[in-house]
Design a protein around this motif. Structure first.
Motif: not given
Length: 387
Positions: A145-173
């Motif tokens: 939670r305390d990671l600065p933006a310069s070294s964050t590991i969290f990325y918000k991406a469009p759902y359709k991009m995540i679904q594209l690489f998901s191994e499930t029929e309906t991704s949890q996002g």
């Protein structure tokens, strides 16, 4: 007349000057108000630009904006463009077996599996999510939670991009790339003395279900022999439902590594009850039995409910795959330790059970006997105290 005209001209010029002065003043006031109202927006824009500049140059092109940690404790994250290559590059790397092994990484998908990994102390490298509320449901450690933006590991991406690489029929996002966990060789507390050896289990969903069942029983460890499917494969992880992070699992083991292991060895497979010569069987019978394999080594066999699993500890249960059964090495391992074959009687023409169902029946029967022995011992202790 001339005096009146001159007086009118002077007054008119004064009026024009006053109107111009008023308009100029109003314009200045308006500009000042606009400047004051835009000040927070401009400051926010400059802050976002500064945050972007703090990120590594090769990553900036795919980032739409930066969101800093807020007062609620939600961590800093980067919002990716729809054309950003960051997610696709990460997925190509993790889905390539060679690159995955080189980077010692695993891919986890879904809130539950990611939370299990975080709870077990597995270190995340990247976490991609489609909506803020998806990440809010995770219990994140303070250091993330305390990671600065310069070294964050969290990325918000469009759902359709995540679904594209998901191994499930309906991704949890949400999906995350984590470091490969290290094996904890310390004895598990309150574990039953049961060791499961998986031999020739090559179906990912089946292996994951076995791990889930064995973990639920409370066995001490699981050993995967060479020839089993990849322990950290996507389907194995999903079917395991977090068992990977709760059980001592040793994978890619050769039989020579188990030379010194001792205990009661029981085999469970899909072979015939005994080795018989089917050469004289008629054609119809051969057609029925064509997919069955005979055991290479003669071993005593007994129904699972007649075996005393507490006779010698630990209990070593060898479970084979549905298609290939147990290997010849597995039979030889059991023969050298005077092992027995366990039979689960089946009805209505069903020839076999899947590995997870079989191991569940055997392990819970063994656990029942062990608990009964413990209770009997407690009762004896109580009687001895009375007398």
């Amino acid at each position: 007349m001339k005096a009146i005209s001159s007086s009118f001209t002077v007054n008119f010029r004064r009026a024009v000057c006053n109107v111009a002065a008023i308009r100029a003043f109003a314009s200045d006031v308006k500009r000042s108000d606009l400047k004051d109202s835009d000040s927070p927006r401009l400051d926010k824009k400059r802050s976002n630009e500064d945050s972007l500049n703090s990120i590594k140059p090769h990553m900036r092109s795919g980032i739409l904006s930066v969101v800093e940690k807020d007062n609620s404790g939600f961590p800093s994250y980067l919002i990716l463009k729809e054309t950003s290559p960051l997610l696709s590059q990460a997925m190509i790397e993790i889905k390539n077996r060679k690159r995955r092994q080189q980077n010692s990484s695993i891919l986890l998908e879904g809130k539950r599996l990611i939370q299990d990994a975080l709870n077990a102390g597995v270190k995340p490298k990247q976490i991609f999510f489609s909506q803020k509320r998806v990440l809010e449901h995770l219990c994140l450690p303070e250091e993330l939670r305390d990671l600065p933006a310069s070294s964050t590991i969290f990325y918000k991406a469009p759902y359709k991009m995540i679904q594209l690489f998901s191994e499930t029929e309906t991704s949890q996002g949400i999906m995350g790339i984590f470091e490969l966990p290290t094996i904890d060789h310390r004895p598990r507390q309150n574990a039953f003395p049961i060791t499961i050896i998986c031999d020739n289990i090559r179906e990912p969903g089946n292996l994951g279900a076995v791990l889930r069942t064995v973990t639920a029983v409370g066995a001490s460890q699981v050993i995967l022999m060479k020839g089993c499917t990849n322990l950290w494969g996507d389907k194995v992880l999903r079917a395991g439902c977090g068992a990977h992070f709760r059980m001592k699992i040793i994978s890619d083991v050769s039989w020579s590594f188990l030379e010194n292991i001792k205990g009661l060895v029981c085999l469970a497979d899909n072979n015939y009850v005994s080795n018989t010569d089917n050469s004289n069987n008629d054609e119809d019978n051969m057609n029925v039995n064509v997919f069955r394999k005979t055991a290479p080594i003669e071993l005593p066999i007994a129904p699972y409910y007649e075996i005393d699993y507490c006779k010698t500890t630990p209990l070593i249960l060898i479970i084979g795959g549905e298609t290939h059964g147990l290997s010849d090495e597995g039979y030889e391992f059991a023969r050298l330790r005077k092992g027995i074959r366990v039979n689960i009687p089946l009805e209505n023409g069903i020839e076999s059970l899947n590995s997870a169902t079989a191991v569940g029946i055997l392990c819970f029967e063994a656990k029942k006997q062990m608990l009964s022995l413990i209770r009997s011992g407690d009762e004896i202790d109580k009687i001895e105290r009375v007398y």
